[in-house]
Design a protein around this motif. Sequence first.
Motif, PDB file in Angstrom:
ATOM      1  N   ALA A  75      70.801 -70.460  25.987  1.00 24.81           N
ATOM      2  CA  ALA A  75      71.857 -70.158  25.013  1.00 24.81           C
ATOM      3  C   ALA A  75      72.493 -68.802  25.310  1.00 24.81           C
ATOM      4  O   ALA A  75      73.715 -68.641  25.232  1.00 24.81           O
ATOM      5  CB  ALA A  75      71.281 -70.180  23.602  1.00 24.81           C
ATOM      6  N   ASP A  76      71.672 -67.835  25.663  1.00 19.59           N
ATOM      7  CA  ASP A  76      72.212 -66.507  25.969  1.00 19.59           C
ATOM      8  C   ASP A  76      73.046 -66.518  27.244  1.00 19.59           C
ATOM      9  O   ASP A  76      74.078 -65.848  27.340  1.00 19.59           O
ATOM     10  CB  ASP A  76      71.069 -65.504  26.097  1.00 19.59           C
ATOM     11  CG  ASP A  76      70.509 -65.115  24.729  1.00 19.59           C
ATOM     12  OD1 ASP A  76      71.171 -65.420  23.722  1.00 19.59           O
ATOM     13  OD2 ASP A  76      69.428 -64.523  24.677  1.00 19.59           O
TER      14      ASP A  76
ATOM     15  N   PRO B 245      65.147 -72.714  26.528  1.00 27.55           N
ATOM     16  CA  PRO B 245      66.328 -72.980  25.695  1.00 27.55           C
ATOM     17  C   PRO B 245      66.950 -71.718  25.106  1.00 27.55           C
ATOM     18  O   PRO B 245      68.165 -71.658  24.916  1.00 27.55           O
ATOM     19  CB  PRO B 245      65.788 -73.894  24.589  1.00 27.55           C
ATOM     20  CG  PRO B 245      64.314 -73.717  24.600  1.00 27.55           C
ATOM     21  CD  PRO B 245      63.934 -73.352  25.990  1.00 27.55           C
TER      22      PRO B 245
ATOM     23  N   LEU C 119      75.107 -75.731  28.239  1.00 29.51           N
ATOM     24  CA  LEU C 119      73.772 -75.440  27.702  1.00 29.51           C
ATOM     25  C   LEU C 119      72.708 -76.245  28.451  1.00 29.51           C
ATOM     26  O   LEU C 119      71.643 -75.736  28.793  1.00 29.51           O
ATOM     27  CB  LEU C 119      73.726 -75.794  26.209  1.00 29.51           C
ATOM     28  CG  LEU C 119      74.318 -74.775  25.247  1.00 29.51           C
ATOM     29  CD1 LEU C 119      74.422 -75.375  23.837  1.00 29.51           C
ATOM     30  CD2 LEU C 119      73.478 -73.501  25.208  1.00 29.51           C
TER      31      LEU C 119
ATOM     32  N   VAL D 122      74.741 -69.040  28.462  1.00 32.53           N
ATOM     33  CA  VAL D 122      76.018 -69.728  28.208  1.00 32.53           C
ATOM     34  C   VAL D 122      76.932 -68.853  27.356  1.00 32.53           C
ATOM     35  O   VAL D 122      78.134 -68.751  27.612  1.00 32.53           O
ATOM     36  CB  VAL D 122      75.766 -71.090  27.526  1.00 32.53           C
ATOM     37  CG1 VAL D 122      77.070 -71.726  27.076  1.00 32.53           C
ATOM     38  CG2 VAL D 122      75.029 -72.013  28.493  1.00 32.53           C
ATOM     39  N   GLN D 123      76.356 -68.212  26.366  1.00 31.29           N
ATOM     40  CA  GLN D 123      77.158 -67.309  25.531  1.00 31.29           C
ATOM     41  C   GLN D 123      77.794 -66.220  26.395  1.00 31.29           C
ATOM     42  O   GLN D 123      78.983 -65.927  26.297  1.00 31.29           O
ATOM     43  CB  GLN D 123      76.251 -66.672  24.474  1.00 31.29           C
ATOM     44  CG  GLN D 123      76.918 -65.579  23.650  1.00 31.29           C
ATOM     45  CD  GLN D 123      77.411 -66.066  22.301  1.00 31.29           C
ATOM     46  OE1 GLN D 123      76.959 -67.079  21.815  1.00 31.29           O
ATOM     47  NE2 GLN D 123      78.341 -65.360  21.729  1.00 31.29           N
TER      48      GLN D 123
END
Lengths: 360, 161
Positions: free
Chosen positions: B36-37, B32, B22, B39-40
């Motif tokens: 997150a997207d 941020p 992240l 890394v997901q």
Amino acid sequence: MTDLEEHIRRTLLDERRALPAWPDPVSRVRTGMTRRRLRHAGVIAAVTVAVLVVTIPVAVRRTAPQPPVGPSPTPTPTAVAWLDQQAAPDQLGHPRLPDPRPTARPCTADDLSPTATVADEGAASGTRFYTLQLTNVSDTTCTLEGSADLIATNTTTGRRGTLETRREELGFGDQQEFPATVAPREVAMLSVRTGSGCDGGLNMITYRNVVLVLPFHRYELTGLVLETSCLVGLSNWFRFVEFLSTPPRFGDLRAEIEAPATVRAGGILDYVVTLRSIGSPVVLDPCPGYSQMLFKSGGNYALNCAVTVIPPEGVRFAIRLAVADYTPLGPQVLMWDLLDDDGTRVSATSTVEVTSSESG
Amino acid sequence: MARWDAPPAFDEYVRSRHTDLLRYAHVLSGDPHLAADLVQDALERAGLHWRRIRRQDDPEGYLRRIIVNRYVSRWRALRRERLVADLPEVVAPAGAEPDAMWTLLATLPRQQRAVLVLRFYEDLSEAQIAEVLGCSIGTVKSNSSRALAKLRALSTVDGVL
């Protein structure tokens, strides 16, 4: 290092760049993986309510709005208690793949079709995929290993030669088997990727007169034009593997949600899912899993199979969901899916208003 | 177990490494939510091929390559799935200096920013950066020099240095 470079480094390494850990990273990622698998299998159409209603022939009923409540209500005593247990992998209704095929003798030029077929797999965001296909025309199974070279003409410079390529994992995800061990009339495939995302897409190169080069033969790829600003990506030879056909176990089941009208961000959402059979009673054996999702909260859980027979009059199951505190306020769609063996789902949705954790 | 079921080791990897990923994605994107997207997306892709990744490659390098290439390529699906709500930004420590260079980095095109992040955050060589981004070393050099020139000009004007 210059002052500027040192300043950049310090800025990037600043501890303020750290982001908070996710509350339940494993469930979050595994839920996404499940969705991808189902998308790949072609059995999930979309996540929006409208598309779900159109594409999945199961009952979807939104309960009437209830008056706002403070704490989430406790399920009625008639509901089967919620089981706080993650679903085991074999409860997630994965489409199954056959066992890997053992390799056979190496394919030769005589085994393969004299011409290669090019399938344009489409483009997205500046990346285009092609699949090069060679059919086994012999009477026996053979294996095509490794990758290949491409020879082409750069239309800007006029130079002709072997393209510089990079080996990549491309193609069809789980449904690829390496190497390509192909039975008679089956097809060995090789994926090719071009992209305009390099160098800002300003220096696009066009390659024509592309030839596929194998150690034992060359195949002209008639009509194939590669336009790219990136190195051309090539996969290894693979065989496309179909999922095993599995009859649905829960085709007669329908699901409905009874959920409170509101839930607080960061709070607990208790709701009830009623499963009903529209035919003969359905037996939940082996016990299935389900997925639940509200914004990005949720995951895959084991159903409480204390009751294993679902009659037409239905069985109510209490379900619990921890709503992440970062969930946007306002109406959010609560999705609940019982996962069947053939990759289909028995689905239900409801809309829940997420309120501020400070409210009330 | 189907062959694409990620083993328990993958769960442990997700738990132990997702915060570093992240942070990497945040440094890369400056956003941020997008981090997150990214890394997901990367973890989901890695999980589906975990056995092969563990066998053939270092997982961390694989994931970081996915993240940077997804970021640079402006993957459409990621954009579509980006959050629209205002999530809380990480709060700067009390008394922290205004983050002027961070703001200037946000003005760079994605490719240029990625080159700087790979160079100064990941400490990669130009050849390694070219490999990660799938471009030539010349492209890396030109992106780097353009980015530095722009930052130098802006930071002089803004008095960052």
